[in-house]
Write an enzyme that holds these catalytic residues in place. Structure first.
Site, PDB file in Angstrom:
ATOM      1  N   LYS A 123       0.803  -1.234   0.000  1.00 43.29           N
ATOM      2  CA  LYS A 123       0.000   0.000   0.000  1.00 43.29           C
ATOM      3  C   LYS A 123       0.829   1.273   0.000  1.00 43.29           C
ATOM      4  CE  LYS A 123      -3.768  -1.851   2.615  1.00 43.29           C
ATOM      5  NZ  LYS A 123      -3.855  -2.046   4.040  1.00 43.29           N
ATOM      6  N   LYS A 204     -13.677  -4.781   7.445  1.00 41.86           N
ATOM      7  CA  LYS A 204     -13.516  -5.000   8.879  1.00 41.86           C
ATOM      8  C   LYS A 204     -13.706  -3.677   9.621  1.00 41.86           C
ATOM      9  CE  LYS A 204      -9.483  -5.027  11.208  1.00 41.86           C
ATOM     10  NZ  LYS A 204      -8.154  -5.358  11.729  1.00 41.86           N
ATOM     11  N   LYS A 207     -11.019   1.814  13.083  1.00 46.32           N
ATOM     12  CA  LYS A 207     -11.015   3.264  13.289  1.00 46.32           C
ATOM     13  C   LYS A 207     -10.524   3.997  12.031  1.00 46.32           C
ATOM     14  CE  LYS A 207     -11.344   6.685  16.125  1.00 46.32           C
ATOM     15  NZ  LYS A 207     -12.421   7.002  17.022  1.00 46.32           N
TER      16      LYS A 207
HETATM   17  P1  TYM Z   1      -4.974  -4.436  17.960  1.00 46.18           P
HETATM   18  O1  TYM Z   1      -4.651  -3.401  18.979  1.00 46.18           O
HETATM   19  O2  TYM Z   1      -5.000  -4.018  16.521  1.00 46.18           O
HETATM   20  O3  TYM Z   1      -6.392  -5.078  18.262  1.00 46.18           O
HETATM   21  C1  TYM Z   1      -6.747  -5.538  19.568  1.00 46.18           C
HETATM   22  C2  TYM Z   1      -7.609  -6.768  19.469  1.00 46.18           C
HETATM   23  O4  TYM Z   1      -8.858  -6.466  18.815  1.00 46.18           O
HETATM   24  C3  TYM Z   1      -9.052  -7.371  17.741  1.00 46.18           C
HETATM   25  N1  TYM Z   1      -9.842  -6.655  16.687  1.00 46.18           N
HETATM   26  C4  TYM Z   1     -10.896  -7.180  16.070  1.00 46.18           C
HETATM   27  N2  TYM Z   1     -11.491  -8.382  16.192  1.00 46.18           N
HETATM   28  C5  TYM Z   1     -12.570  -8.634  15.412  1.00 46.18           C
HETATM   29  N3  TYM Z   1     -13.074  -7.721  14.514  1.00 46.18           N
HETATM   30  C6  TYM Z   1     -12.522  -6.495  14.374  1.00 46.18           C
HETATM   31  N4  TYM Z   1     -13.045  -5.620  13.508  1.00 46.18           N
HETATM   32  C7  TYM Z   1     -11.364  -6.176  15.161  1.00 46.18           C
HETATM   33  N5  TYM Z   1     -10.542  -5.096  15.266  1.00 46.18           N
HETATM   34  C8  TYM Z   1      -9.617  -5.414  16.191  1.00 46.18           C
HETATM   35  C9  TYM Z   1      -7.645  -7.735  17.283  1.00 46.18           C
HETATM   36  O5  TYM Z   1      -7.584  -8.934  16.564  1.00 46.18           O
HETATM   37  C10 TYM Z   1      -6.930  -7.863  18.621  1.00 46.18           C
HETATM   38  O6  TYM Z   1      -7.169  -9.120  19.210  1.00 46.18           O
HETATM   39  N6  TYM Z   1      -0.579  -6.765  17.701  1.00 46.18           N
HETATM   40  C11 TYM Z   1      -1.807  -6.661  18.463  1.00 46.18           C
HETATM   41  C12 TYM Z   1      -1.571  -6.316  19.926  1.00 46.18           C
HETATM   42  C13 TYM Z   1      -0.633  -7.246  20.603  1.00 46.18           C
HETATM   43  C14 TYM Z   1      -0.940  -8.556  21.084  1.00 46.18           C
HETATM   44  C15 TYM Z   1       0.276  -9.038  21.652  1.00 46.18           C
HETATM   45  C16 TYM Z   1      -2.098  -9.350  21.071  1.00 46.18           C
HETATM   46  C17 TYM Z   1       0.663  -6.984  20.889  1.00 46.18           C
HETATM   47  N7  TYM Z   1       1.231  -8.058  21.518  1.00 46.18           N
HETATM   48  C18 TYM Z   1       0.332 -10.321  22.234  1.00 46.18           C
HETATM   49  C19 TYM Z   1      -2.030 -10.621  21.656  1.00 46.18           C
HETATM   50  C20 TYM Z   1      -0.823 -11.090  22.219  1.00 46.18           C
HETATM   51  C21 TYM Z   1      -2.673  -5.566  17.855  1.00 46.18           C
HETATM   52  O7  TYM Z   1      -2.183  -4.659  17.244  1.00 46.18           O
HETATM   53  O8  TYM Z   1      -4.008  -5.672  18.143  1.00 46.18           O
END
Ligand code: TYM
Length: 345
Positions: A123, A204, A207
């Site tokens: 992108k 999906k 934000k």
């Molecule tokens: P993040 O901050 O983008 O999202 C947090 C959690 O919300 C879920 N999520 C969704 N699930 C279903 N539908 C949606 N539209 C939707 N939007 C967000 C994400 O899948 C996530 O579970 N890298 C991770 C954060 C992280 C983490 C970790 C998670 C860092 N270290 C260790 C688990 C274990 C992240 O950016 O999630």
């Protein structure tokens, strides 16, 4: 559901203060809600992944604001913290220490296949301009997880690949150093909330796509988001028979509405006996009812910074205890500890 059958598993998840730090119903359904269910019977760790946010947010004031907002959002939604250790990633330096060690057992090829990096390449940016933090992101996430040796990692589908990479890294570490230091964590992704779609009904909920329904915004903002939610584009008048499938208002109502009332609204909608506005009003009311306590808690927490600080301090202390046990094992297993070592966790 796993969380009802498995007694006393260890559960871990994280959430990054990207966007503006506010949570939407996609985050709630995809992550927070299941976490709360798990927390009824299990030992849970939940952290704010502020180091991860540095890959994209490189502005002091914005990072501070987002992190503070996310902490309040999460705490307000979680409510009871009895079985939850809640902390901030950067308060537990073992995360970066373990990442540094795991760097050495992670092949470049594994990271090149990671979605976050591939998306950026496709992108936005040429490879030379992608920062190493973003490329390395899955290794930091592996460290986040492995430090706590959890059985399950509840996440949305978009994070599944990262958990798989984590398992891969754990296996490589165990094999390289001939010791099973890290058990392999399982991602936990219930199908019905693996991807919560946005109010546009196309992508999906996210934000950055502006297709969200917020949880802690002013009522007027949430009402507007609900009113602009995609329904059935073929239905012109309230008396036209409407479709339920793909109708986002009903998708959300399946989670937030009272089942009997939702079933009755569905029947009426199909027969052209209820208007879109009425159904949307019911969704708005259902959201307000679902999040009433959390919204009140949010106001209470915002007015009590010392209370929030105390929660984070206690959480970091508990996280330190667990993480330092793992690091002592890792230092010993890799040979970093020797007869002249004076530093001990
Ligand atoms: P993040 O901050 O983008 O999202 C947090 C959690 O919300 C879920 N999520 C969704 N699930 C279903 N539908 C949606 N539209 C939707 N939007 C967000 C994400 O899948 C996530 O579970 N890298 C991770 C954060 C992280 C983490 C970790 C998670 C860092 N270290 C260790 C688990 C274990 C992240 O950016 O999630």
């Amino acid at each position: 559901m796993i969380y009802q059958n498995v007694k006393k598993s260890r559960i871990l998840s994280g959430i990054a203060p990207s966007g503006d730090g506010t949570l939407h119903i996609g985050n709630y359904l995809g992550a927070v809600k299941q976490f709360k269910e798990f927390a009824k019977n299990n030992e849970c760790f939940l952290f704010i992944a502020d180091l991860h946010a540095l890959t994209t947010i490189q502005d002091r004031a914005i990072l501070q604001k987002n992190t503070e907002t996310l902490i309040l959002n999460e705490l307000a939604l979680l409510g009871d913290l009895t079985n939850i250790t809640f902390f901030r990633q950067s308060d537990v330096p073992m995360h970066t220490e373990l990442q540094s060690i795991l760097n050495n057992v992670t092949p470049l090829g594994l990271l090149r296949r990671a979605h976050a990096y591939k998306d950026k390449l496709e992108k936005d940016l040429p490879e030379e301009e992608i920062n190493l933090g973003l490329f390395n992101y899955p290794i930091l996430m592996a460290a986040d997880i492995l430090l706590y040796k959890p059985n399950f990692v509840p996440v949305g589908k978009d994070q599944k690949q990262h958990v798989e990479i984590c398992r891969d890294i754990a296996e490589r570490f165990n094999k390289t150093f001939k010791k099973k230091v890290f058990p392999l964590p399982e991602p936990y992704i219930p199908e019905e909330v693996a991807v919560v779609m946005g109010t546009d009904g196309k992508r999906k909920m996210s934000k950055s796509l502006g297709n969200i329904i917020s949880i802690f915004d002013e009522e007027s903002v949430i009402r507007k988001q609900v009113m602009s939610t995609y329904t059935d584009p073929t239905r012109i008048h309230p008396t036209d028979p409407g479709h339920i499938e793909g109708n986002m208002v009903f998708s959300y109502l399946d989670f937030f509405g009272d089942k009997r009332q939702v079933d009755s609204l569905k029947e009426k909608y199909k027969k052209g006996k209820v208007s879109d506005v009425e159904v949307k009003n019911y969704l708005f009311e259902s959201l307000m009812r679902t999040f009433k306590e959390a919204r009140a808690r949010y106001r209470e927490l915002s007015a009590n910074p010392d209370m929030v600080k105390k929660i984070l301090k206690d959480g970091a202390q508990k996280a330190h205890e667990v993480a330092s046990q793992t690091m002592a094992e890792v230092r010993d297993t890799t040979g970093l500890t020797n007869q002249y070592s004076f530093f001990r966790y």
